[in-house]
Design a protein around this motif. Structure first.
Motif, PDB file in Angstrom:
ATOM      1  N   ILE A 248       0.845  -1.195   0.000  1.00  0.00           N
ATOM      2  CA  ILE A 248       0.000   0.000   0.000  1.00  0.00           C
ATOM      3  C   ILE A 248       0.881   1.246   0.000  1.00  0.00           C
ATOM      4  O   ILE A 248       1.948   1.265   0.641  1.00  0.00           O
ATOM      5  CB  ILE A 248      -0.941   0.003   1.243  1.00  0.00           C
ATOM      6  CG1 ILE A 248      -1.922   1.168   1.196  1.00  0.00           C
ATOM      7  CG2 ILE A 248      -0.146   0.004   2.548  1.00  0.00           C
ATOM      8  CD1 ILE A 248      -3.005   1.100   2.281  1.00  0.00           C
ATOM      9  N   ASP A 249       0.467   2.243  -0.756  1.00  0.00           N
ATOM     10  CA  ASP A 249       1.172   3.534  -0.777  1.00  0.00           C
ATOM     11  C   ASP A 249       2.663   3.389  -1.093  1.00  0.00           C
ATOM     12  O   ASP A 249       3.505   4.072  -0.508  1.00  0.00           O
ATOM     13  CB  ASP A 249       0.992   4.266   0.559  1.00  0.00           C
ATOM     14  CG  ASP A 249      -0.461   4.639   0.827  1.00  0.00           C
ATOM     15  OD1 ASP A 249      -1.232   4.721  -0.151  1.00  0.00           O
ATOM     16  OD2 ASP A 249      -0.819   4.835   1.988  1.00  0.00           O
TER      17      ASP A 249
ATOM     18  N   ALA B 274       1.295  -3.215  13.363  1.00  0.00           N
ATOM     19  CA  ALA B 274       1.824  -2.041  12.664  1.00  0.00           C
ATOM     20  C   ALA B 274       0.957  -1.702  11.461  1.00  0.00           C
ATOM     21  O   ALA B 274       0.662  -0.521  11.197  1.00  0.00           O
ATOM     22  CB  ALA B 274       3.267  -2.288  12.225  1.00  0.00           C
ATOM     23  N   ILE B 275       0.533  -2.718  10.732  1.00  0.00           N
ATOM     24  CA  ILE B 275      -0.335  -2.501   9.564  1.00  0.00           C
ATOM     25  C   ILE B 275      -1.656  -1.887  10.000  1.00  0.00           C
ATOM     26  O   ILE B 275      -2.135  -0.907   9.412  1.00  0.00           O
ATOM     27  CB  ILE B 275      -0.580  -3.831   8.822  1.00  0.00           C
ATOM     28  CG1 ILE B 275       0.734  -4.373   8.241  1.00  0.00           C
ATOM     29  CG2 ILE B 275      -1.612  -3.643   7.707  1.00  0.00           C
ATOM     30  CD1 ILE B 275       0.645  -5.817   7.754  1.00  0.00           C
ATOM     31  N   LEU B 276      -2.255  -2.456  11.036  1.00  0.00           N
ATOM     32  CA  LEU B 276      -3.542  -1.944  11.515  1.00  0.00           C
ATOM     33  C   LEU B 276      -3.422  -0.494  11.984  1.00  0.00           C
ATOM     34  O   LEU B 276      -4.296   0.338  11.699  1.00  0.00           O
ATOM     35  CB  LEU B 276      -4.062  -2.824  12.648  1.00  0.00           C
ATOM     36  CG  LEU B 276      -4.573  -4.211  12.228  1.00  0.00           C
ATOM     37  CD1 LEU B 276      -4.740  -5.108  13.447  1.00  0.00           C
ATOM     38  CD2 LEU B 276      -5.882  -4.094  11.463  1.00  0.00           C
ATOM     39  N   SER B 277      -2.363  -0.172  12.694  1.00  0.00           N
ATOM     40  CA  SER B 277      -2.161   1.190  13.175  1.00  0.00           C
ATOM     41  C   SER B 277      -2.011   2.171  12.009  1.00  0.00           C
ATOM     42  O   SER B 277      -2.569   3.271  12.025  1.00  0.00           O
ATOM     43  CB  SER B 277      -0.934   1.243  14.078  1.00  0.00           C
ATOM     44  OG  SER B 277      -0.760   2.538  14.608  1.00  0.00           O
TER      45      SER B 277
ATOM     46  N   LYS C 119      -4.334   6.340   8.514  1.00  0.00           N
ATOM     47  CA  LYS C 119      -4.537   6.774   7.122  1.00  0.00           C
ATOM     48  C   LYS C 119      -6.013   7.052   6.833  1.00  0.00           C
ATOM     49  O   LYS C 119      -6.349   8.032   6.154  1.00  0.00           O
ATOM     50  CB  LYS C 119      -4.021   5.688   6.169  1.00  0.00           C
ATOM     51  CG  LYS C 119      -4.259   5.985   4.680  1.00  0.00           C
ATOM     52  CD  LYS C 119      -3.680   4.881   3.814  1.00  0.00           C
ATOM     53  CE  LYS C 119      -4.052   5.089   2.350  1.00  0.00           C
ATOM     54  NZ  LYS C 119      -3.442   6.305   1.776  1.00  0.00           N
ATOM     55  N   TYR C 120      -6.888   6.205   7.358  1.00  0.00           N
ATOM     56  CA  TYR C 120      -8.315   6.331   7.035  1.00  0.00           C
ATOM     57  C   TYR C 120      -9.119   7.004   8.151  1.00  0.00           C
ATOM     58  O   TYR C 120     -10.333   6.832   8.245  1.00  0.00           O
ATOM     59  CB  TYR C 120      -8.882   4.949   6.693  1.00  0.00           C
ATOM     60  CG  TYR C 120      -8.230   4.375   5.453  1.00  0.00           C
ATOM     61  CD1 TYR C 120      -8.361   5.004   4.216  1.00  0.00           C
ATOM     62  CD2 TYR C 120      -7.446   3.229   5.516  1.00  0.00           C
ATOM     63  CE1 TYR C 120      -7.744   4.501   3.076  1.00  0.00           C
ATOM     64  CE2 TYR C 120      -6.834   2.715   4.383  1.00  0.00           C
ATOM     65  CZ  TYR C 120      -6.980   3.361   3.171  1.00  0.00           C
ATOM     66  OH  TYR C 120      -6.361   2.867   2.051  1.00  0.00           O
TER      67      TYR C 120
END
Length: 222
Positions: free
Chosen positions: A60-61, A70-73, A78-79
């Motif tokens: 992503i990005d 880390a991904i969830l954070s 971001k959203y």
């Protein structure tokens, strides 16, 4: 137009499911690449795409992200599903961590022998009733708002709904003593993006079955 996020994982819940939930709640379309062979996993490792040799992997990005929390954070930030300040953010993270602990107990139980699996899942229901859900019932009562933090839909609300639905698959009456959580479940489930994700045919994954367990064992060789 930005590329859709791409997710690499097994065709099942595991550590990726909460990531799917968060993206879906944010109304973000995503693509998935399912790992079915040891060779697929080894290629990701050989290409240096798995920082610590583990999936989930999310592209992503322009980044390749590993490590579930880390991904969830990152996605929550971001959203706009995190707090407006550090105090709200830490509460959201704290609540989300609590539900993740409960859900990982369910996920890991699938890999245990039948007699141990039954015992583990019974412990999940017990902990939900005596430790986790009483905490969230009190939070909702004390807060007096529709959402867990700051009267704004956040990552914590998504995680709590996911946890509730997972435990209800084990015991349909688990919320019988938690009226505010019952109302919370109905309220969050009717948010349009969540409602869409709960419909048949979405990218939400079913509870792990024997085929899923066999694929994971074969790919990871354990």
């Amino acid at each position: 137009m930005a590329a859709k996020p791409k997710l690499w994982y097994f065709c099942g819940r595991g550590r990726m499911e909460s990531i799917r939930w968060l993206l879906a709640a944010a109304g973000v379309e995503f693509e998935e690449e399912f790992l079915e062979t040891r060779e697929q996993h080894e290629k990701l490792q050989k290409d240096g795409r798995l920082l610590f040799g583990q999936v989930p992997l999310v592209e992503i990005d322009g980044m390749e992200l590993t490590q579930t929390r880390a991904i969830l954070s990152y996605l929550a930030t971001k959203y706009n599903l995190h707090g407006k300040d550090p105090k709200e953010t830490v509460r959201i993270d704290m609540y989300a961590e609590g539900t993740l602990d409960l859900m990982m107990m369910v996920a890991l139980a699938a890999f245990k022998p039948p007699e141990e699996k039954e015992e583990s899942l019974a412990l999940v229901v017990k902990k939900a009733k005596t430790q986790h859900f009483p905490v969230f019932e009190k939070i909702l009562k004390d807060h007096g708002e529709d959402f867990l933090v700051g009267n704004k839909f956040s990552w914590a609300d998504i995680q709590l709904l996911e946890a509730i639905l997972m435990v209800e698959e084990l015991d349909a009456s688990v919320l019988s003593d938690f009226p505010l959580l019952k109302e919370f479940k109905t309220r969050i489930s009717n948010i349009p993006t969540i409602k869409k994700f709960l419909q048949p045919g979405s990218q939400r994954k079913p509870p792990p079955d024997s085929h899923y367990v066999e694929v994971v064992r074969n790919v990871l060789q354990f």
